[in-house]
Motif scaffolding. Structure first.
Motif, PDB file in Angstrom:
ATOM      1  N   TYR A   1      63.380  90.760  -7.563  1.00 52.32           N
ATOM      2  CA  TYR A   1      62.137  90.351  -8.206  1.00 52.32           C
ATOM      3  C   TYR A   1      62.026  91.096  -9.538  1.00 52.32           C
ATOM      4  N   PRO A   2      62.657  90.583 -10.592  1.00 49.02           N
ATOM      5  CA  PRO A   2      62.677  91.319 -11.868  1.00 49.02           C
ATOM      6  C   PRO A   2      61.289  91.711 -12.369  1.00 49.02           C
ATOM      7  N   GLU A   3      60.302  90.857 -12.119  1.00 45.72           N
ATOM      8  CA  GLU A   3      58.952  91.134 -12.618  1.00 45.72           C
ATOM      9  C   GLU A   3      58.310  92.339 -11.941  1.00 45.72           C
ATOM     10  N   SER A   4      58.867  92.782 -10.797  1.00 46.14           N
ATOM     11  CA  SER A   4      58.314  93.939 -10.097  1.00 46.14           C
ATOM     12  C   SER A   4      58.775  95.263 -10.701  1.00 46.14           C
ATOM     13  N   ILE A   5      59.745  95.229 -11.598  1.00 49.47           N
ATOM     14  CA  ILE A   5      60.270  96.432 -12.234  1.00 49.47           C
ATOM     15  C   ILE A   5      59.625  96.576 -13.611  1.00 49.47           C
ATOM     16  N   PRO A   6      59.087  97.756 -13.944  1.00 52.41           N
ATOM     17  CA  PRO A   6      58.511  97.932 -15.287  1.00 52.41           C
ATOM     18  C   PRO A   6      59.516  97.544 -16.369  1.00 52.41           C
ATOM     19  N   ALA A   7      59.033  96.875 -17.401  1.00 54.92           N
ATOM     20  CA  ALA A   7      59.921  96.352 -18.442  1.00 54.92           C
ATOM     21  C   ALA A   7      60.796  97.430 -19.054  1.00 54.92           C
ATOM     22  N   GLU A   8      60.246  98.632 -19.224  1.00 56.24           N
ATOM     23  CA  GLU A   8      61.008  99.705 -19.861  1.00 56.24           C
ATOM     24  C   GLU A   8      62.110 100.260 -18.955  1.00 56.24           C
ATOM     25  N   MET A   9      62.061  99.942 -17.649  1.00 59.11           N
ATOM     26  CA  MET A   9      63.070 100.414 -16.699  1.00 59.11           C
ATOM     27  C   MET A   9      64.037  99.307 -16.285  1.00 59.11           C
ATOM     28  N   ARG A  10      63.857  98.138 -16.822  1.00 61.17           N
ATOM     29  CA  ARG A  10      64.668  96.978 -16.456  1.00 61.17           C
ATOM     30  C   ARG A  10      65.807  96.824 -17.459  1.00 61.17           C
ATOM     31  N   LYS A  11      67.016  96.742 -16.941  1.00 65.79           N
ATOM     32  CA  LYS A  11      68.160  96.469 -17.798  1.00 65.79           C
ATOM     33  C   LYS A  11      68.155  95.001 -18.227  1.00 65.79           C
ATOM     34  N   LEU A  12      68.853  94.714 -19.315  1.00 59.49           N
ATOM     35  CA  LEU A  12      69.106  93.319 -19.663  1.00 59.49           C
ATOM     36  C   LEU A  12      69.863  92.694 -18.493  1.00 59.49           C
ATOM     37  N   TYR A  13      69.398  91.563 -17.998  1.00 58.01           N
ATOM     38  CA  TYR A  13      69.988  90.982 -16.793  1.00 58.01           C
ATOM     39  C   TYR A  13      70.190  89.489 -16.964  1.00 58.01           C
ATOM     40  N   ALA A  14      71.015  88.925 -16.074  1.00 65.44           N
ATOM     41  CA  ALA A  14      71.270  87.490 -16.082  1.00 65.44           C
ATOM     42  C   ALA A  14      71.706  87.054 -14.686  1.00 65.44           C
TER      43      ALA A  14
END
Length: 232
Positions: A136-149
């Protein structure tokens, strides 16, 4: 994680005799039901944390009664609600932010109770030991989220593939390695910072299993034999 049951998880449970087990991530319940069989026989309890468990909750409760509790929540919301536990199995969202903070919450519980739990973590080796994955990418704070695909991986290659590879259906970090990236990196960062005296064991099969044990635990006398037997 269920693939480690016979040679690793079951012997540890028999030796440690936990009263309260917390399981993060259940999927279809292959590991959950084994934990609950132990709990029902030994008057213990398993608390399963999963926002979307893939088994029938009513049937589970009817069969196992008070031995079973399921929290349909994200782990970082659920763990603060649990006062104490002896064994923690982590097999949920395989990314640095989630795993690091799951361990920090276990540490806070231990500060209150005086005892750090035995912790087992799945996916401490490739592909997610050094690469984030987000259910659930939206559950991770944006600043802690890697670029993902939503693209697959190949062992030995940092960047995601254009097509094919391992787990192309999941949200994987575009690049492997680096700071705050992956399950094993989260474990290492936590272990380096923890105020508790802990020892870490690593199994390499089946995507890796990490085991964190308090320094004075009697489990240290049997864990080398358990790990050795799991390699056979």
């Amino acid at each position: 994680m269920h693939r480690f049951w016979d040679q690793v998880i079951k012997p540890i449970i028999i030796s440690a005799r936990p009263n309260i087990i917390v399981e993060i991530g259940s999927l279809s319940g292959k590991n959950t039901f084994k934990l609950l069989d132990y709990c029902k026989a030994c008057n213990a309890q398993t608390i399963t944390i999963d926002p979307n468990p893939l088994f029938d909750l009513q049937s589970l409760k009817e069969k196992y009664g008070e031995a079973a509790d399921v929290l349909q929540m994200f782990s970082l919301e659920a763990l603060p609600l649990i006062e104490k536990y002896d064994l923690l199995l982590i097999d949920g969202d395989h990314n640095w932010y989630t795993v690091y903070n799951e361990l920090k919450l276990a540490e806070r519980m231990a500060e209150r109770s005086g005892q750090f739990p035995i912790v087992m973590l799945h996916d401490t080796q490739w592909p997610y030991g050094r690469r984030d994955m987000y259910y659930y990418p939206e559950s991770i704070p944006a600043e802690m989220r890697k670029l993902y695909a939503k693209r697959g991986m190949r062992r030995g290659r940092s960047k995601l593939l254009k097509s094919g590879g391992k787990n192309p259906q999941l949200y994987n970090a575009v690049y492997e390695n680096g700071e705050t990236n992956g399950v094993l990196t989260a474990v290492e960062d936590f272990m380096r910072e923890s105020k508790f005296h802990l020892k870490y064991y690593q199994l390499f099969s089946n995507n890796g299993l990490g085991i964190i044990v308090p320094e004075k635990s009697p489990l240290h006398s049997i864990l080398p034999y358990i790990i050795k037997s799991s390699k056979q």
